[in-house]
Design a protein around this motif. Sequence first.
Motif, PDB file in Angstrom:
ATOM      1  N   MET A 275      85.527  74.081 -96.531  1.00 55.98           N
ATOM      2  CA  MET A 275      84.988  74.786 -95.233  1.00 55.98           C
ATOM      3  C   MET A 275      83.655  75.258 -95.632  1.00 55.98           C
TER       4      MET A 275
ATOM      5  N   ASP B 173      85.936  67.520 -91.481  1.00 56.90           N
ATOM      6  CA  ASP B 173      86.835  68.167 -92.778  1.00 56.90           C
ATOM      7  C   ASP B 173      87.705  67.201 -92.807  1.00 56.90           C
TER       8      ASP B 173
ATOM      9  N   GLN C 197      96.334  69.603-101.734  1.00 59.49           N
ATOM     10  CA  GLN C 197      97.866  69.842-101.273  1.00 59.49           C
ATOM     11  C   GLN C 197      98.154  68.492-101.419  1.00 59.49           C
ATOM     12  N   LYS C 198      97.408  67.944 -99.584  1.00 55.10           N
ATOM     13  CA  LYS C 198      98.154  67.230 -98.750  1.00 55.10           C
ATOM     14  C   LYS C 198      97.941  66.286 -99.008  1.00 55.10           C
TER      15      LYS C 198
HETATM   16  C1  LIG Z   1      95.042  72.106 -94.100  1.00 56.88           C
HETATM   17  C2  LIG Z   1      94.020  72.331 -93.166  1.00 56.88           C
HETATM   18  C3  LIG Z   1      92.981  73.709 -93.469  1.00 56.88           C
HETATM   19  C4  LIG Z   1      93.458  74.363 -94.733  1.00 56.88           C
HETATM   20  O1  LIG Z   1      93.080  74.330 -95.652  1.00 56.88           O
HETATM   21  P1  LIG Z   1      94.139  74.964 -96.811  1.00 56.88           P
HETATM   22  O2  LIG Z   1      94.069  74.668 -97.842  1.00 56.88           O
HETATM   23  O3  LIG Z   1      95.004  76.419 -95.934  1.00 56.88           O
HETATM   24  O4  LIG Z   1      92.723  76.371 -96.424  1.00 56.88           O
HETATM   25  C5  LIG Z   1      91.530  72.588 -93.222  1.00 56.88           C
HETATM   26  N1  LIG Z   1      91.670  71.821 -91.788  1.00 56.88           N
HETATM   27  C6  LIG Z   1      92.583  71.191 -92.054  1.00 56.88           C
HETATM   28  C7  LIG Z   1      92.942  70.030 -90.787  1.00 56.88           C
HETATM   29  C8  LIG Z   1      93.179  71.555 -92.341  1.00 56.88           C
HETATM   30  O5  LIG Z   1      94.824  70.371 -92.464  1.00 56.88           O
END
Ligand SMILES: *Cc1c(COP(=O)(O)O)cnc(C)c1O
Length: 395
Positions: free
Chosen positions: A76, A174, A199-200
């Motif tokens: 970001m 994002d 990580q998602k």
């Molecule tokens: C998790 C997330 C972030 C932030 O990511 P980090 O890995 O916690 O820095 C930003 N935007 C969205 C939509 C997210 O789900």
Amino acid sequence: MTNITVDPGPTPKTLLGPGPSNVHPRVYKAMTSPVLSHMDPEFWDIMDETVDLLREVFQTSNGLTLPISGTGSAGMEAALYNALEPGDTILVGVTGFFGSRIVDIAERCDAKAINISSDWGETIEPERIEEALNKHPDTKVVALVHCETSTGILQPLEEIGEIVRAHDALFLIDAVASLGGQDLPVDRLGIDICYSGSQKCLSCPPGLAPITMSQRAIEIVKNRTNPSRSWYLDLSMLDEYWISARKYHHTAPVSMIYALRESLRILAEEGLEHSFSRHHTNAEALRAGVLAMGLDLIANDKVQSDTVNGIRMPDGVDADQVRMALLNDYKIETGGGMGPFKGKAIRIGLMGYSSQQANVLAVLSALEAVLTNLGVEMPGSAGVSAANLVFNEQY
Ligand SMILES: *Cc1c(COP(=O)(O)O)cnc(C)c1O
């Protein structure tokens, strides 16, 4: 002398929160590979393959595609610190917590951030973006969050790219909680800058933020009056290491890049389309289950994502207590409610390697047990039965 005991390590858990997700076993294995120098040609081949695979996941032919060293928020910052100069105007669609974080970072770039916000659980209509662009014709960037993790909505992106381009602005997305789990054709949608997190939906540990940038955006960044205020996240310098030359910038987090490459290989073997339908079926089954248990979702169902599900708890039930019982008694991690849903909802993520049929059935039965123990009356096994019906239709 201190007594050295063998540390058994952290307890293995089922990670069904809004991230991190469970790491694929092949990814863990890749991380134990020997660390090479970031200036070793053998490592450069691994970098090249990682970039090629990333372009496939972003569905883009953008040259500038690479993983930023850092988590999703570093992606970001990289997007905003490179695109924005002091005094620039950015329109930000705020549908929840992460839209607000974009505003915060944009303001730290000394840009003027204009919010277009929706109620939590809703999305933003393309007409509202067009209206705002007409009102603020000097807008340089329009930013939206694809899956807003705080509510679980999926922002529709069709049409918006054309509107943004017609106003000569850059379209920034994002995709931290959607890339790999929801269809996101970056080039077709006219997205200029898009970032995600490892990580998602990518089944890696946290630590890398893939980003891609269109040629149009690169031209604008190249013509900045002043260089990006962040040296570490300066994309023109990162491009010189990752893509155009092998010029040292900072030491690449080598083991994390092994991890990302392996996770992208796994995704390519599965096929993007298959990954999207897996995420969809598992999320549908989870939702059928929670609705059958008499619970409601946070997001308007027309805009519900397949990666994060916000689930309201019954009146009088403390959602954080439910979350802690799931974690302590069943070793299942979920997320708490945010903003207006703090203490009132839990969030269940089904992303990447965590998006599995067995996890859906496990969390539904555990949730039923926890709520029953808290005195909520519900028909026995209703959740699991409803989810099972969805699976039987699909498989
Ligand atoms: C998790 C997330 C972030 C932030 O990511 P980090 O890995 O916690 O820095 C930003 N935007 C969205 C939509 C997210 O789900």
